[in-house]
Design a protein around this motif. Structure first.
Motif, PDB file in Angstrom:
ATOM      1  N   UNK A 163     -54.517 -10.600 -44.494  1.00  0.00           N
ATOM      2  CA  UNK A 163     -54.708  -9.298 -43.871  1.00  0.00           C
ATOM      3  C   UNK A 163     -53.906  -8.250 -44.645  1.00  0.00           C
ATOM      4  N   UNK A 165     -53.799  -5.094 -44.774  1.00  0.00           N
ATOM      5  CA  UNK A 165     -53.259  -3.932 -44.059  1.00  0.00           C
ATOM      6  C   UNK A 165     -51.934  -4.289 -43.379  1.00  0.00           C
ATOM      7  N   UNK A 166     -51.925  -5.417 -42.668  1.00  0.00           N
ATOM      8  CA  UNK A 166     -50.686  -5.827 -42.002  1.00  0.00           C
ATOM      9  C   UNK A 166     -49.622  -6.207 -43.023  1.00  0.00           C
ATOM     10  N   UNK A 168     -49.247  -4.837 -45.844  1.00  0.00           N
ATOM     11  CA  UNK A 168     -48.743  -3.566 -46.372  1.00  0.00           C
ATOM     12  C   UNK A 168     -47.700  -2.982 -45.420  1.00  0.00           C
ATOM     13  N   UNK A 169     -47.976  -3.079 -44.112  1.00  0.00           N
ATOM     14  CA  UNK A 169     -46.985  -2.612 -43.128  1.00  0.00           C
ATOM     15  C   UNK A 169     -45.690  -3.407 -43.306  1.00  0.00           C
ATOM     16  N   UNK A 431     -48.340 -10.305 -38.919  1.00  0.00           N
ATOM     17  CA  UNK A 431     -47.682  -9.577 -40.010  1.00  0.00           C
ATOM     18  C   UNK A 431     -46.907 -10.593 -40.848  1.00  0.00           C
TER      19      UNK A 431
END
Lengths: 498, 157
Positions: A163, A165-166, A168-169, A431
């Motif tokens: 994932x 996006x997660x 990246x967070x 995450x």
């Protein structure tokens, strides 16, 4: 070079260092074999102890323990169907199926022998490529380093995670944590809120212990009612038939070792991803793909070699650029700084003996794996019956004292608790934790190179592409960033309009 | 605890906003364009972008998942006690170990955790005492970590 090599071997074959290697081998085999304790956790728990050692035994302890733990993670996978470390997860079902077919010794033997071969292959690549890369990297300026760090972090997001996006967070969170304290080009205390303990930033060791050990203890607490059922049956001679497998699957062994080393060298992707990829590739190119999943040894041979070669591969960028190839080397980089062995191309000029000693330990650890791994397999059923409800509280106490020992400060025990909870909540919610660690380790370097480069170029962003290597690295990084978008567009074009 | 992307988006956006507001108070670097606020400010902007993307994703999936989904283990009292006891032990250690001392705090902590993980009381007591002494010996004697004696100061060995 020969004089350095001789000096390195003399350091490694010192009785104290050999005792440390033996001790950490036993520790690594044990930690790897107990489900819920990972190789990264072994490293995090070792750091406080290595803090009190000279550089060579300190690094030897980590190298040996991780190599052993990655192998012994196969043991519970084979006998309990629970991978001992995430690196064994790819072929746990296969190994367990072999145990049910009465072939436990073949699965364990393949895990052991081909782990050692993969580890030695990765070591050979490390020894031959790292000094060459260092010679090339010595010409790098802030611009190249900026892109290199950014490319490394990018790999961690796009390649190593399901994932992005997660991931990246997670990464941004790590970069933000790295900004705490006065360690920035301006020397201004950022995000310290008047707390003197935060001036020098968040201590890496308590944070790592929290994220990799305390979070595992928390995870054990919510699974503590799970009972482990050890597969019955005798384990025969694990070495029988290994030569036959070597002759039968030479391509698999080579492919697994090469892929493992490469994946290991990619920042953010470590032994676990190497094993998953290798297992998939092995099935794809196998002459008998239909046998995969029914207790077929081929995939274990290839991915067993891959996960151990990844360990050595991860050290290549760690030593040459100070960019960790996986979570373990992220911790190692912290240790290297503590021992004044700052990673980077100059380490090969300033501390050649220490580096050759690292190489020697890698060889020794992978050779030692065969006899010690054999003993661990013999003792497997006993190790798996260790009561985890007694072990876990002891590990927690060890975490407390280990975090405290770095700065003799209870503040760090609090840091460990906070990051233990943070890592637990992050993983529960998809995450990944590895990008955070990379962000923390590389954050300072990224900012320093970015700000210096911006000052040099007076804010002109095109300067980041003005040197050939920097431009190439920059373009690759941007292409990786754009890849999800391009893939999406291609897919849309390929799909017929609804 | 599974938290939906929507809730995460708001939490991340809040964090980013707080960072952006806070960095405004950082002084510029004398004679330079790029002060200490630039880099954390860029990170916060990155977090804001992620928050927007998570918001979009969470909005699409808003009917599929609850905002906060309870976990199965929350219903098992033993597991809940075990989990929070670990947190409590670490918090308590941070708060009182300097005053009371490593040995008494560690014995109580190990005993409590062992009992919470359903170890038989006599075994739990033995593990707590022996485990504490072992860890103390390794770190205090072996590695010379100055673990606090606290109330046992007069007995220090």
């Amino acid at each position: 070079m020969l004089a350095n090599l001789a000096a390195a071997f003399a350091q490694v074959f010192d009785p104290y260092v050999l005792a440390v290697i033996l001790g950490s081998a036993v520790f690594g085999l044990f930690v790897g074999a107990v489900p819920g304790l990972t190789a990264t956790m072994a490293t995090a728990l070792l750091v406080p102890v290595t803090f009190f050692m000279p550089p060579v035994p300190a690094i030897a302890a980590i190298v040996t323990a991780t190599a052993m733990a990655i192998f012994s993670g196969d043991i519970p996978g084979c006998l309990l169907r629970i991978p001992g470390t995430p690196a064994s997860a790819a072929y746990t079902d296969e190994a367990y199926a072999m145990t049910r077919n009465g072939q436990a010794e073949v699965a364990l033997g393949a895990g052991l022998v081909f782990s050692a071969i993969g580890g030695l292959f990765g070591t050979a690549v490390l020894i031959s490529s790292a000094p060459m890369l260092a010679e090339w990297a010595i010409k790098f300026s802030d611009f190249e380093y900026f892109w290199l760090v950014l490319l490394g972090l990018t790999c961690a997001i796009f390649i190593a995670s399901g994932d992005p996006l997660k991931a990246f967070v997670s990464l941004l969170l790590g970069l933000l944590i790295a900004t705490i304290g006065v360690g920035n080009p301006a020397g201004h205390p950022r995000f310290t809120f008047g707390e003197p303990n935060l001036l020098s930033g968040i201590s890496l060791v308590p944070m790592m212990v929290g994220m990799f050990a305390v979070s595992e203890v928390l995870r054990y607490a919510i699974n503590s009612k799970q009972t482990l059922v050890v597969a019955q049956g005798r384990i025969g001679n694990v070495f029988a038939g290994m030569w036959r497998l070597t002759v039968k699957y030479p391509k698999s062994i080579l492919r697994g070792s090469v892929l493992g080393t490469l994946v290991g060298a990619l920042p953010g992707a470590g032994a676990d991803i190497a094993a998953w990829m290798s297992y998939g590739i092995s099935k794809r190119f196998s002459r008998e793909p239909e046998k995969f999943g029914t207790g077929h040894v081929e995939g274990i041979v290839e991915s067993g070699a891959a996960n151990n070669s990844a360990l050595a591969g991860a050290w290549i960028p760690a030593l040459v650029f100070g960019i960790p190839g996986d979570s373990i080397t992220a911790i190692v980089i912290g240790v290297l700084y503590m021992k004044n062995l700052n990673p980077g191309p100059t380490i090969f000029i300033n501390n050649p003996v220490a580096i050759y000693a690292v190489f020697a330990v890698f060889i020794l650890a992978n050779l030692l794996m065969i006899p010690l791994g054999f003993l661990a397999i013999k003792a497997a059923k006993r190790i798996l019956q260790v009561p985890r409800n007694i072990l876990m509280p002891l590990i927690l106490l060890f975490c407390i004292v280990g975090s405290y020992a770095i700065n003799n400060s209870v503040f760090d025990v609090g840091v460990m608790l906070v990051f233990g909870l943070v890592a637990y909540v992050m993983e529960e919610n998809g995450f990944p934790v590895a990008p955070t660690i990379l962000g923390v380790v590389l954050g300072g370097m990224l900012e320093e190179n970015f700000i210096k480069a911006m000052i040099k170029s007076d804010g002109d962003l095109t300067a980041f592409f003005s040197r050939p290597i920097a431009a190439t690295l920059g373009v690759i990084t941007i292409l990786v960033w754009l890849s999800p978008l391009v893939l999406k567009l291609l897919r849309r074009r390929a799909a017929p309009p609804a | 605890m599974r938290i939906s992307d929507l809730v995460w988006a708001f939490a991340i956006a809040l964090l980013a906003a707080l960072v952006l507001v806070h960095v405004q108070s950082f002084p510029p670097m004398p004679g330079q364009k790029f002060g200490p606020a630039v880099y954390p400010g860029l990170i916060a902007c990155g977090l804001l972008v992620c928050a927007v993307l998570l918001l979009a994703r969470g909005w699409k999936a808003r009917r599929q998942a609850a905002l906060i989904e309870p976990m199965a283990w929350w219903r098992d009292r033993d597991l809940v006690v075990g989990f929070w006891l670990i947190v409590a032990v670490l918090a308590a250690y941070t708060a009182v170990s300097e005053a009371i001392g490593f040995i008494p705090v560690a014995i109580v902590a190990l005993l409590a955790l062992n009992l919470a993980f359903r170890v038989r009381p006599p075994v739990a007591l033995a593990v707590a005492v022996l485990g504490t002494l072992l860890v103390h010996t390794i770190f205090y004697k072996g590695l010379r970590v100055p673990l606090p004696w606290g109330v046992l100061k007069s007995l220090a060995w």
